[in-house]
Design an enzyme around this catalytic site. Structure first.
Site, PDB file in Angstrom:
ATOM      1  N   GLY A  14       0.824  -1.206   0.000  1.00  0.00           N
ATOM      2  CA  GLY A  14       0.000   0.000   0.000  1.00  0.00           C
ATOM      3  C   GLY A  14       0.858   1.255   0.000  1.00  0.00           C
ATOM      4  O   GLY A  14       1.801   1.376   0.788  1.00  0.00           O
ATOM      5  N   ASP A  28       0.188   4.072   1.096  1.00  0.00           N
ATOM      6  CA  ASP A  28       0.120   4.747   2.395  1.00  0.00           C
ATOM      7  C   ASP A  28       1.161   4.188   3.354  1.00  0.00           C
ATOM      8  O   ASP A  28       1.805   4.940   4.101  1.00  0.00           O
ATOM      9  CB  ASP A  28      -1.286   4.648   2.989  1.00  0.00           C
ATOM     10  CG  ASP A  28      -1.816   3.221   3.062  1.00  0.00           C
ATOM     11  OD1 ASP A  28      -1.310   2.333   2.339  1.00  0.00           O
ATOM     12  OD2 ASP A  28      -2.766   2.982   3.842  1.00  0.00           O
ATOM     13  N   THR A  58      -9.024   2.592   8.676  1.00  0.00           N
ATOM     14  CA  THR A  58      -9.956   1.519   8.344  1.00  0.00           C
ATOM     15  C   THR A  58      -9.351   0.169   8.707  1.00  0.00           C
ATOM     16  O   THR A  58     -10.040  -0.739   9.169  1.00  0.00           O
ATOM     17  CB  THR A  58     -10.290   1.558   6.847  1.00  0.00           C
ATOM     18  OG1 THR A  58     -10.835   2.847   6.530  1.00  0.00           O
ATOM     19  CG2 THR A  58     -11.293   0.484   6.479  1.00  0.00           C
TER      20      THR A  58
END
Length: 251
Positions: A102, A104, A127
């Site tokens: 990811g 992020d 999340t």
């Protein structure tokens, strides 16, 4: 000056950066905000004109399309998306397929290394709860992904027909209501995983890592995790500032 956009799962965040450092205040809009595009248009129009727009995307394609439309309409600039690669700004991905890490997570580690925090464990709670170990040389040693406490509770409530709650529970060790038991189980499980991962990382890194807590729910997690930890807000935007500056130098 660069405009940086962090397209997360639940909201969009943005800020301005000069060189490799974030300089402006951080703005945010939840994806379910009424009149999202008109409000983003207004926010973009109020900013000083940026030289370039850089973004990190983990949100759905439809959300990305909304943001692209606003940026093109208001700023007349084509945004540049940062993708995960094997090596970015001195951070070397542990993934066998680097593109699947990811963005992020990768940018969070870039920010941590840029701030001089390596060796470290970066725990980011949004999340999902993601955990990554980064050694002193900038090598990502691997990590974990698990549902966030909120998602854990939603999954259990959706799967267990006779489990229901009437309110948000507290976090306690000896719960005497379903609400408290559900909330406590999820949050204490997350805290325990962070602690255990930090312990295992110390062996893998051959050093005691600094524990950095990022993401919107990081302050609540910090209150439950034993031992020293440090809040590391806006990690994705901080890492994106470093990556955007490096990209400008390469151009």
């Amino acid at each position: 000056m660069n405009l940086l956009l962090d397209l997360g799962n639940t909201r969009l965040k943005w800020t301005l950066a000069e060189g490799a450092r974030v300089r402006g205040a951080v703005g945010a809009l939840a994806w379910d905000t009424p009149d999202f595009e008109s409000r983003l248009d207004a926010a973009l129009a109020a900013l000083p004109p940026p030289r370039a727009v850089h973004m990190a995307v983990v949100a759905a394609a439809a959300r990305e399309a909304q943001v692209l439309a606003c940026v093109r309409r208001v700023l007349r600039i084509e945004p540049r998306a940062q993708h995960s690669v094997a090596t970015l700004c001195g951070v070397h991905s542990a993934y066998r397929e680097p593109a699947r890490l990811g963005i992020d997570r990768l940018l969070g580690m870039v920010a941590a290394r840029g701030a001089g925090h390596a060796p470290c464990v970066l725990a980011s709670l949004g999340t999902a709860l993601t955990l990554d170990a980064l050694d002193a040389a900038g090598r990502h040693r691997g990590g974990l992904i698990v549902a966030s406490p909120a998602l854990m509770q939603q999954a259990l409530l959706g799967a267990a027909a006779r489990v229901s709650v009437q309110s948000v529970g507290r976090v306690v060790w000896m719960a005497d209501t379903t609400e408290d038991a559900l909330s406590s189980g999820a949050w204490l499980a997350a805290a325990a995983l962070v602690e255990r991962f930090s312990e295992e990382s110390a062996q893998a890194l051959d050093a005691q890592p600094r524990l950095l807590l990022a993401g919107g729910d990081a302050p609540r997690l910090q209150a439950l995790v034993r031992g020293a930890s440090q809040l590391f807000p806006d990690a994705v935007l901080r890492g994106l500032a470093i990556a955007a500056d490096a990209q400008r130098d390469a151009d």
